[in-house]
Design a protein around this motif. Structure first.
Motif, PDB file in Angstrom:
ATOM      1  N   LEU A 167       0.834  -1.203   0.000  1.00 11.88           N
ATOM      2  CA  LEU A 167       0.000   0.000   0.000  1.00 11.88           C
ATOM      3  C   LEU A 167       0.872   1.258   0.000  1.00 11.88           C
TER       4      LEU A 167
ATOM      5  N   LEU B 257       2.109   1.767  -3.515  1.00 14.11           N
ATOM      6  CA  LEU B 257       1.108   2.365  -4.404  1.00 14.11           C
ATOM      7  C   LEU B 257       0.898   3.844  -4.111  1.00 14.11           C
TER       8      LEU B 257
ATOM      9  N   THR C  87      -6.526   3.847  -2.666  1.00 15.77           N
ATOM     10  CA  THR C  87      -5.429   3.291  -1.875  1.00 15.77           C
ATOM     11  C   THR C  87      -5.399   3.896  -0.475  1.00 15.77           C
TER      12      THR C  87
END
Length: 517
Positions: free
Chosen positions: A297, A300, A468
């Protein structure tokens, strides 16, 4: 048994009851159990630091450490930012750049960072931070001096790659220093301060571009952009010497602290539960980092952000000059407020994060101005009557850049265990560099001058970033709830004594660790 000893014993007995089993809780009373290499001789869990004393200590750090961090950051930002103003000062013709060559100079710099990042994070784990950063800055200044006299594309490409390779040290070093010296609640403001130097560098480089543009073909036969690059190189070298000499490697190695003060400064950050520095490599922490969804995460978040920001920063002078129709000199002057916008938005972001303690939600809010600005650039055609609206929309698109400090706060504040941190730092910085490397390639020459397809791609990236952020928040909130539940007694009291702060545990292993959201 004295009253003090009785209270202390009861304190740790209550803490033991809140943990899953007795083996989990290890107090720092036994100094030999401290795994942290830097903190080992300076740990005193019985030490009490008042709020007033903590504030005095923080002011001392602000005076002694923070200015050097800012100097290092603005230096590297100026070093890699020279080609921005140079691109409209005749540099493209002088070096024979064609097609996407200018975009490649940005891509190669970030490729250098990607290659250097895994090595840099291992060096950060093993070597003194101040000396490491100062040495890298000396190399930067030499490479930039080489760029001054490079009048062909191949050497420019090589130097830009090497600049990126050695620049890969600065981010992990400055984040590590921030964690070593500052409490978690202080880190948003501090990180934004030194990262806002990026905006200051943009303003300075735009001003340099305006000033040195008037030195075309003057004494010495050098182009204006060459005089500018040489000046920045000399500034970089002087800054490197100052950083090498005065930036402390850790609180335990600061020459301006007494032995007693070192203990107090190290104990001050106990509640971070992240330690100071530990050199032993632990495979188990690597496997935890690889299997932790939070690692991906973070990847991203950094990747989506820099895919937008990297291209805007690289092409801002060209967009103002060619897409909006301003002259070269006016474009340099109009780029100066962009730098101030970065400083303002970084400080606003830090204030909101500190005030609300909702980092991810604040990050989502910063996307909105960028979406509005992007739509303005798509819908409004350039013309003498619309240039003001276009430049306003472009200024709005600087807000998303203020997510940068917040993303790295999510990295530094939510990662523990020195080996795991080195891996997650490397992974996130590779994403950051990779996004920047790809970002300039979204500005294809065939899409000039307005780059409309690029702007549509940016809108999609904003959507990916928001999703995200929401997924990340859900994950961290659930983890915090589990940790709090494990330390909650039958009477509803939560016992957290930060007893394992210097045992080199990961954020998942340490039951005292709390995630910042």
């Amino acid at each position: 048994m004295s009253k003090k000893d009785d209270i202390t014993t009861q304190h740790f007995e209550n803490a033991r009851d809140a943990y899953p089993d007795d083996d989990v809780l290890k107090t720092d009373r036994d100094r030999h159990e401290v795994a942290d290499d830097e903190a080992r001789n300076y740990v005193n869990p019985d030490l009490v630091i008042s709020d007033d004393e903590s504030k005095r200590m923080r002011r001392k750090i602000h005076r002694r450490v923070l200015p050097l961090m800012c100097l290092a950051y603005i230096t590297q930002a100026m070093d890699k930012g020279t080609l921005g103003p140079a691109s409209i000062m005749g540099w493209i013709d002088d070096v024979g750049a064609k097609n996407n060559d200018y975009a490649l100079t940005s891509t190669l710099l970030w490729c250098g960072i990607i290659v250097g990042e895994p090595i840099a994070n291992q060096l950060v784990r093993r070597f003194p931070l101040g000396k490491l950063l100062g040495s890298a800055m000396i190399v930067w200044s030499g490479l930039l001096m080489g760029l001054t006299f490079s009048l062909a594309i191949p050497p420019v490409f090589a130097i830009r790659f090497l600049l990126g390779f050695f620049e890969s040290l600065f981010g992990p070093v400055l984040l590590s220093i921030t964690v070593q010296w500052y409490l978690k609640d202080e880190q948003p403001f501090v990180s934004s301060i030194w990262q806002s130097m990026l905006g200051s560098s943009q303003a300075i480089m735009s001003l340099f571009g305006y000033a040195f543009y008037h030195l075309q073909n003057k004494k010495g036969g050098l182009h204006g952009w060459q005089w500018m690059t040489m000046t920045v190189s000399l500034f970089s070298f002087c800054s490197a010497l100052v950083t090498f000499r005065f930036l402390p490697d850790s609180p335990a190695r600061a020459r301006w602290l007494s032995e007693e003060e070192k203990t107090r400064f190290i104990e001050r950050v106990r509640s971070n539960n992240q330690g100071i520095k530990h050199k032993v490599f632990k495979k188990t922490q690597i496997w935890e980092a690889v299997s932790d969804p939070y690692t991906y995460l973070l990847f991203l978040l950094a990747f989506f952000n820099t895919l937008v920001v990297g291209g805007i920063n690289t092409f801002n002078a060209i967009l103002i000059n060619q897409a909006f129709g301003f002259s070269v000199l006016d474009s340099q002057l109009l780029s100066i407020p962009l730098g101030f916008m970065v400083v303002i938005t970084y400080m606003l972001n830090a204030y909101l994060v500190t005030k609300t303690k909702q980092t991810l939600l604040v990050m989502i809010c910063t996307v909105v101005p960028n979406i509005v600005g992007t739509i303005l650039l798509i819908c409004i055609a350039p013309g003498s009557g619309t240039r003001g609206v276009l430049i306003f929309g472009f200024y709005l698109m600087q807000f998303f850049q203020s997510c940068n400090p917040s993303i790295f706060l999510m990295l530094s504040r939510n990662s523990a265990g020195q080996t795991k941190k080195s891996f997650t730092y490397a992974t996130t910085y590779i994403a950051w560099a990779g996004g920047n490397a790809c970002a300039s390639q979204l500005f294809q020459a065939r899409w000039a001058k307005r780059y409309i397809p690029t702007l549509y791609i940016h809108l999609g990236l904003y959507g990916g970033f928001i999703i995200t952020c929401l997924v990340t928040r859900i994950l961290l909130v659930r983890r915090n709830k589990k940790k709090i539940a494990a330390q909650t007694g039958e009477d509803g009291t939560v016992v957290n004594v930060n007893a394992r702060a210097f045992e080199d545990l990961t954020d998942i292993e340490n039951p005292d660790f709390r995630y910042s959201i």
